[in-house]
Scaffold this motif. Structure first.
Motif, mmCIF file in Angstrom:
data_model
loop_
_atom_site.group_PDB
_atom_site.id
_atom_site.type_symbol
_atom_site.label_atom_id
_atom_site.label_comp_id
_atom_site.label_asym_id
_atom_site.label_seq_id
_atom_site.Cartn_x
_atom_site.Cartn_y
_atom_site.Cartn_z
ATOM 1 N N GLU A 170 31.237 30.582 44.204
ATOM 2 C CA GLU A 170 31.540 30.956 41.895
ATOM 3 C C GLU A 170 30.969 32.122 42.086
ATOM 4 O O GLU A 170 31.249 33.129 41.660
ATOM 5 N N ASP A 171 30.143 32.985 42.381
ATOM 6 C CA ASP A 171 29.393 34.038 42.523
ATOM 7 C C ASP A 171 30.173 35.027 43.540
ATOM 8 O O ASP A 171 30.617 35.900 42.472
ATOM 9 N N ASP A 172 30.332 35.063 43.976
ATOM 10 C CA ASP A 172 31.197 35.870 45.020
ATOM 11 C C ASP A 172 33.070 36.711 44.537
ATOM 12 O O ASP A 172 34.123 37.739 44.823
ATOM 13 N N GLU A 173 33.133 34.771 43.542
ATOM 14 C CA GLU A 173 34.249 35.212 43.181
ATOM 15 C C GLU A 173 34.819 35.745 41.710
ATOM 16 O O GLU A 173 35.714 36.462 41.773
ATOM 17 N N ARG A 174 33.537 36.069 40.409
ATOM 18 C CA ARG A 174 33.784 36.447 39.598
ATOM 19 C C ARG A 174 33.248 37.740 39.751
ATOM 20 O O ARG A 174 33.749 39.117 39.517
ATOM 21 N N LEU A 175 32.466 38.484 41.084
ATOM 22 C CA LEU A 175 32.355 39.456 41.307
ATOM 23 C C LEU A 175 33.669 40.031 42.221
ATOM 24 O O LEU A 175 33.341 41.299 42.704
ATOM 25 N N GLY A 176 34.323 39.368 43.008
ATOM 26 C CA GLY A 176 35.920 40.429 43.663
ATOM 27 C C GLY A 176 36.021 40.400 42.355
ATOM 28 O O GLY A 176 37.186 41.449 42.318
ATOM 29 N N LEU A 177 36.100 39.721 41.341
ATOM 30 C CA LEU A 177 37.149 40.267 40.187
ATOM 31 C C LEU A 177 37.043 41.478 39.297
ATOM 32 O O LEU A 177 37.734 42.328 39.505
ATOM 33 N N ILE A 178 35.387 41.426 39.554
ATOM 34 C CA ILE A 178 34.780 42.363 38.892
ATOM 35 C C ILE A 178 35.315 44.004 39.311
ATOM 36 O O ILE A 178 35.890 44.784 39.098
ATOM 37 N N HIS A 179 35.032 43.497 41.068
ATOM 38 C CA HIS A 179 35.174 45.297 41.428
ATOM 39 C C HIS A 179 36.380 45.493 41.911
ATOM 40 O O HIS A 179 36.526 46.093 41.753
ATOM 41 N N GLU A 180 37.317 44.016 41.712
ATOM 42 C CA GLU A 180 38.868 44.339 41.298
ATOM 43 C C GLU A 180 39.208 44.985 40.365
ATOM 44 O O GLU A 180 39.618 46.135 40.084
ATOM 45 N N LEU A 181 39.005 44.940 39.431
ATOM 46 C CA LEU A 181 38.504 45.397 38.014
ATOM 47 C C LEU A 181 38.131 47.215 38.173
ATOM 48 O O LEU A 181 39.000 47.631 37.334
ATOM 49 N N LEU A 182 37.028 47.034 38.102
ATOM 50 C CA LEU A 182 36.856 47.963 38.503
ATOM 51 C C LEU A 182 36.991 49.542 39.211
ATOM 52 O O LEU A 182 37.650 50.357 38.875
ATOM 53 N N ARG A 183 37.758 48.873 40.166
ATOM 54 C CA ARG A 183 38.555 49.856 41.535
ATOM 55 C C ARG A 183 39.450 49.925 41.268
ATOM 56 O O ARG A 183 40.959 50.991 41.221
ATOM 57 N N SER A 184 40.742 49.322 40.506
ATOM 58 C CA SER A 184 41.764 49.820 40.205
ATOM 59 C C SER A 184 42.124 49.662 38.284
ATOM 60 O O SER A 184 43.137 49.178 37.456
ATOM 61 N N ILE A 185 40.904 50.643 38.284
ATOM 62 C CA ILE A 185 41.002 50.473 36.725
ATOM 63 C C ILE A 185 42.331 50.988 35.567
ATOM 64 O O ILE A 185 42.712 50.519 34.743
ATOM 65 N N LYS A 186 42.890 52.851 35.993
ATOM 66 C CA LYS A 186 43.656 53.130 35.477
ATOM 67 C C LYS A 186 44.715 52.362 35.790
ATOM 68 O O LYS A 186 45.948 52.412 34.513
ATOM 69 N N PHE A 187 45.356 51.837 36.891
ATOM 70 C CA PHE A 187 46.827 51.075 36.800
ATOM 71 C C PHE A 187 46.072 49.940 35.892
ATOM 72 O O PHE A 187 47.341 49.561 35.088
ATOM 73 N N ILE A 188 45.428 49.175 35.585
ATOM 74 C CA ILE A 188 45.065 48.035 34.892
ATOM 75 C C ILE A 188 45.968 48.413 33.468
ATOM 76 O O ILE A 188 46.465 47.817 32.795
ATOM 77 N N LYS A 189 45.207 49.794 33.108
ATOM 78 C CA LYS A 189 45.332 50.068 32.238
ATOM 79 C C LYS A 189 46.882 51.081 31.898
ATOM 80 O O LYS A 189 47.173 50.835 30.134
ATOM 81 N N LEU A 190 47.024 50.874 32.927
ATOM 82 C CA LEU A 190 48.128 51.900 32.811
ATOM 83 C C LEU A 190 49.320 50.767 32.135
ATOM 84 O O LEU A 190 50.393 50.441 31.975
ATOM 85 N N HIS A 191 49.745 49.108 32.548
ATOM 86 C CA HIS A 191 49.701 48.211 32.546
ATOM 87 C C HIS A 191 49.718 47.282 31.681
ATOM 88 O O HIS A 191 50.531 46.591 31.602
ATOM 89 N N ALA A 192 48.172 47.933 31.040
ATOM 90 C CA ALA A 192 47.527 46.858 30.169
ATOM 91 C C ALA A 192 47.093 45.214 30.264
ATOM 92 O O ALA A 192 47.508 44.338 29.616
#
Length: 100
Positions: free
Chosen positions: A1-23
């Motif tokens: 469970e912890d790995d899943e959440r940390l993976g999502l946070i890592h993905e969010l931080l790694r591709s923050i520009k792309f995520i913000k671009l697409h809202a």
């Protein structure tokens, strides 16, 4: 469970520009929040289970002594005297170390 959440946070931080671009911020935040809610539920259940086991371990010597004396009082043909009760309690007290 912890790995899943940390993976999502890592993905969010790694591709923050792309995520913000697409809202997609809310989508990622909701996924992280859902995972965190599930994780805290499991942690609460585990802490509750641990507290129950600790409580049972702490009270088991007294419960065993009370059960033994109660059964002796019920099944003994003679009434229980103070000497018998305190002798039995002394024996139960010496057995508490092996019970723990």
């Amino acid at each position: 469970e912890d790995d899943e959440r940390l993976g999502l946070i890592h993905e969010l931080l790694r591709s923050i520009k792309f995520i913000k671009l697409h809202a997609w911020e809310e989508t990622f935040v909701e996924q992280i929040r859902t995972t965190r809610t599930r994780q805290t539920g499991l942690l609460f259940f585990r802490k509750l289970w641990t507290a129950g086991i600790v409580c049972l371990a702490a009270t088991s010597p007294a419960l065993i002594a009370a059960t033994g004396l109660g059964l002796f009082a019920i099944w003994s043909p003679a009434p229980m005297s103070a000497a018998t009760a305190f002798g039995a309690l002394a024996i139960f007290n010496t057995m508490t170390v092996p019970l723990l």
